[in-house]
Design a protein around this motif. Structure first.
Motif, short mmCIF file in Angstrom:
data_model
loop_
_atom_site.label_atom_id
_atom_site.label_comp_id
_atom_site.label_asym_id
_atom_site.label_seq_id
_atom_site.Cartn_x
_atom_site.Cartn_y
_atom_site.Cartn_z
N SER A 68 0.80 -1.22 0.00
CA SER A 68 0.00 0.00 0.00
C SER A 68 0.84 1.28 0.00
O SER A 68 0.52 2.23 -0.75
N PRO A 69 1.93 1.39 0.77
CA PRO A 69 2.70 2.65 0.75
C PRO A 69 3.27 2.97 -0.64
O PRO A 69 3.44 4.15 -0.97
N HIS A 70 3.57 1.97 -1.46
CA HIS A 70 4.18 2.22 -2.78
C HIS A 70 3.15 2.42 -3.88
O HIS A 70 3.52 2.73 -5.00
N LEU A 71 1.86 2.25 -3.54
CA LEU A 71 0.84 2.33 -4.57
C LEU A 71 -0.08 3.54 -4.43
O LEU A 71 -1.04 3.68 -5.19
N GLN A 72 0.22 4.44 -3.49
CA GLN A 72 -0.65 5.59 -3.27
C GLN A 72 -0.68 6.54 -4.45
O GLN A 72 -1.68 7.20 -4.70
N GLU A 73 0.41 6.58 -5.23
CA GLU A 73 0.46 7.52 -6.36
C GLU A 73 -0.51 7.13 -7.47
O GLU A 73 -0.80 7.93 -8.36
N LEU A 74 -1.04 5.83 -7.41
CA LEU A 74 -1.99 5.41 -8.43
C LEU A 74 -3.33 6.11 -8.27
O LEU A 74 -4.19 5.99 -9.14
N ALA A 75 -3.48 6.87 -7.19
CA ALA A 75 -4.71 7.64 -7.04
C ALA A 75 -4.79 8.73 -8.10
O ALA A 75 -5.88 9.15 -8.49
N THR A 76 -3.63 9.16 -8.63
CA THR A 76 -3.60 10.23 -9.64
C THR A 76 -2.92 9.78 -10.92
O THR A 76 -2.82 10.55 -11.88
N SER A 77 -2.42 8.54 -10.98
CA SER A 77 -1.67 8.09 -12.15
C SER A 77 -2.10 6.68 -12.52
O SER A 77 -2.56 5.91 -11.67
N ASP A 78 -1.97 6.32 -13.80
CA ASP A 78 -2.32 4.99 -14.27
C ASP A 78 -1.14 4.03 -14.24
O ASP A 78 -1.34 2.81 -14.25
N LEU A 104 3.37 -10.72 -9.38
CA LEU A 104 2.49 -9.69 -8.82
C LEU A 104 2.10 -8.74 -9.93
O LEU A 104 2.94 -8.28 -10.70
N GLU A 105 0.79 -8.47 -10.05
CA GLU A 105 0.28 -7.47 -10.98
C GLU A 105 -0.55 -6.46 -10.19
O GLU A 105 -1.28 -6.85 -9.26
N ILE A 106 -0.41 -5.19 -10.60
CA ILE A 106 -1.24 -4.13 -10.04
C ILE A 106 -2.16 -3.67 -11.15
O ILE A 106 -1.69 -3.19 -12.20
N TRP A 107 -3.48 -3.83 -10.94
CA TRP A 107 -4.49 -3.51 -11.95
C TRP A 107 -5.16 -2.17 -11.61
O TRP A 107 -5.44 -1.87 -10.46
N LYS A 108 -5.44 -1.47 -12.68
CA LYS A 108 -6.31 -0.30 -12.57
C LYS A 108 -7.70 -0.70 -13.05
O LYS A 108 -7.85 -1.65 -13.83
N PRO A 109 -8.73 0.01 -12.62
CA PRO A 109 -10.05 -0.31 -13.12
C PRO A 109 -10.08 -0.26 -14.65
O PRO A 109 -9.45 0.60 -15.27
N GLY A 110 -10.78 -1.22 -15.24
CA GLY A 110 -10.85 -1.29 -16.70
C GLY A 110 -9.90 -2.31 -17.29
O GLY A 110 -9.92 -2.54 -18.50
N GLY A 111 -9.02 -2.96 -16.47
CA GLY A 111 -8.15 -4.01 -16.96
C GLY A 111 -6.77 -3.53 -17.36
O GLY A 111 -6.03 -4.28 -18.03
N LEU A 112 -6.35 -2.30 -16.98
CA LEU A 112 -5.02 -1.79 -17.31
C LEU A 112 -4.03 -2.27 -16.27
O LEU A 112 -4.29 -2.19 -15.06
N VAL A 113 -2.87 -2.80 -16.72
CA VAL A 113 -1.83 -3.28 -15.83
C VAL A 113 -0.92 -2.11 -15.50
O VAL A 113 -0.20 -1.58 -16.38
N ALA A 114 -0.92 -1.65 -14.23
CA ALA A 114 -0.08 -0.52 -13.81
C ALA A 114 1.29 -0.98 -13.36
O ALA A 114 2.25 -0.19 -13.38
#
Length: 470
Positions: A68-78, A104-114
């Motif tokens: 979670s600490p490394h993924l907070q920037e995905l709130a404003t970035s894809d 490990l994969e980090i997904w954005k809504p809509g199926g985009l791999v971040a």
């Protein structure tokens, strides 16, 4: 109901019907095995799902604190920045994570791999997996990897990893900004699931066996009780049939005895009539003729002679009538105890023949039916007369006892030089009448030879049965 063996032989074990307990053990066992199998499959599936969900939840809580600490920037970035992506790479390259979580994969809504451990997937868009959709709804989802999914075929996956989808929330707002798809090696959880399934099946089997044993035990006891009662019922039916057959035999014997007794009475009456006709009637007829002679007598001497002759004839007729009457009448025995009736019969025999008879009478002071007293008196009378006639009265003994309401009366002698009276048992009316009299009351008569040459005649009479037949 038992099956009969062919050709009247003994019933073979394989031909016997199964008991209720064996039938229940077979049918109930099959039903309970099927029920146990169904329950085992259902329970095993529930426990498996619960174990996978618990494992996924634990893994999600464990990984969320690191990711979670490394993924907070995905709130404003894809796409993750190189710095955040490098930090994740270093974290996942450590021995503690790489051996357990290889991908490990980090997904954005809509199926985009971040983000992905496989760099060529970053920035690409794939059809959203079902677990991703559930995680976007705020749930931790878990399932085994679909090897046909596009993101897996690119990497040539040949192992069905356990995929755990964890929602990633923004710290301040709490909204879901991404979903982390964690691939965990299935070896550890498969071993755990094996032990869980094994324990589930063992518990199900143990409970099934316990339940089956208790039910079979109850049915077995019930079956034994039913079998015992059926056997007792069959014994009772056989006993009733035997008693019915005995009653039929006794009834026929009593009917024959009554018929013979009636015939003997008729013959006896004919004999009495013949005795009266040949004896007293002739004498009375002679006296009647003397009356006419007396009328015609011309002299006193002739009249007196005829009167004397008539008086002699009438006296002889009276004597013979009294003699015949003595044989027809019994002394007054109705109010006497049975032992006194025995003594009276023996005394009468002694008076008539001058011979003695030993008496052994052991009877309680109780009332016996009048018919039984008459039967006892006539039996002793006939037995002693035969002993006197055929054995000269030697060793005459009369014994009378009662046990379990069965009266036993016997007359014995020691034999003699005269013809034995057993050889004449079919000849006279006395023995036949004696036997028929006893059988008409439900009793039996036996005649046997003694070792010293004498004879024993014995009657057995059930007093209760005699009261019914009297």
């Amino acid at each position: 109901m038992a099956m009969s063996a062919p050709h009247g032989g003994a019933t073979r074990p394989e031909d016997r019907p199964w008991s209720l307990s064996r039938q229940f053990a077979l049918s109930g066992g099959l039903v309970m095995v099927l029920a146990a199998a169904l329950a085992g499959f259902i329970t095993s599936g529930i426990v498996t799902r619960a174990t996978v969900e618990n494992t996924a939840t634990s893994t999600a809580l464990f990984m969320d604190s690191f990711l979670s600490p490394h993924l907070q920037e995905l709130a404003t970035s894809d796409i993750l920045s190189p710095e955040a992506s490098g930090a994740l790479d270093r974290l996942l390259d450590s021995d503690a994570f790489e051996g357990r979580f290889p991908h490990l994969e980090i997904w954005k809504p809509g199926g985009l791999v971040a983000y992905s451990r496989t760099k060529e997937l970053i920035g690409k868009k794939f059809p959203p997996p079902e677990g991703l959709l559930e995680a976007l709804g705020g749930k931790v989802a878990s399932r085994y990897a679909d090897l046909d999914a596009e993101e897996h075929t690119i990497r040539h996956f040949n192992k069905a990893y356990l995929e755990i989808y964890v929602p990633v929330r923004e710290y301040l707002s709490g909204r879901i900004v991404a979903v982390a798809e964690i691939h965990e090696h299935p070896g550890a959880i498969e071993r755990r699931l094996f032990h869980v399934r094994l324990q589930t099946w063992l518990v199900t089997a143990a409970l099934t066996l316990l339940l089956m044993a208790s039910l079979v035990s109850i049915v077995y006891r019930g079956s034994r009780t039913i079998a015992t009662q059926q056997e007792k019922l069959r014994d009772n039916i056989r006993a009733v049939q035997q008693i019915s057959e005995q009653n039929r035999v006794f009834k026929e014997r009593a009917q024959r005895a009554s018929s013979r007794l009636a015939e003997l009475n008729a013959r006896y009456l004919r004999n009495v009539g013949a005795e009266l006709h040949d004896g007293p009637a002739q004498l009375v007829g002679l006296a009647a003729l003397k009356v006419e002679h007396i009328r015609r007598a011309r002299t006193t001497a002739k009249r007196e002679e005829n009167l004397a002759s008539m008086e002699t004839a009438l006296s002889e007729a009276i004597r013979e009538i009294r003699t015949i009457s003595k044989g027809l009448m019994l002394p007054e025995i109705e109010d006497l105890p049975l032992c006194e009736v025995v003594d009276l019969a023996v005394s009468a025999h002694k008076k008539h023949t001058g011979t003695k008879a030993a008496v052994d009478c052991d009877l309680p002071e109780k009332a016996f039916p009048h018919a039984v007293k008459i039967c006892v008196y006539r039996f002793i009378q006939e037995g002693l007369n035969n002993a006197f006639k055929h054995a000269g009265g030697r060793g005459q003994t009369v014994s009378c006892k009662i046990k379990n309401r069965v009266l036993t009366l016997s007359v014995e002698d020691e034999g003699g030089e005269r013809e034995g009276w057993q050889s004449a048992r079919e000849a006279g009316l006395g023995l036949a009448g004696m036997r028929d009299r006893v059988e008409s009351l439900g009793g039996t008569v036996t005649i046997s030879s003694k070792s010293n040459g004498g004879t024993r005649v014995e009657m057995k009479l059930d007093v209760a049965e005699a009261e019914k037949n009297a």
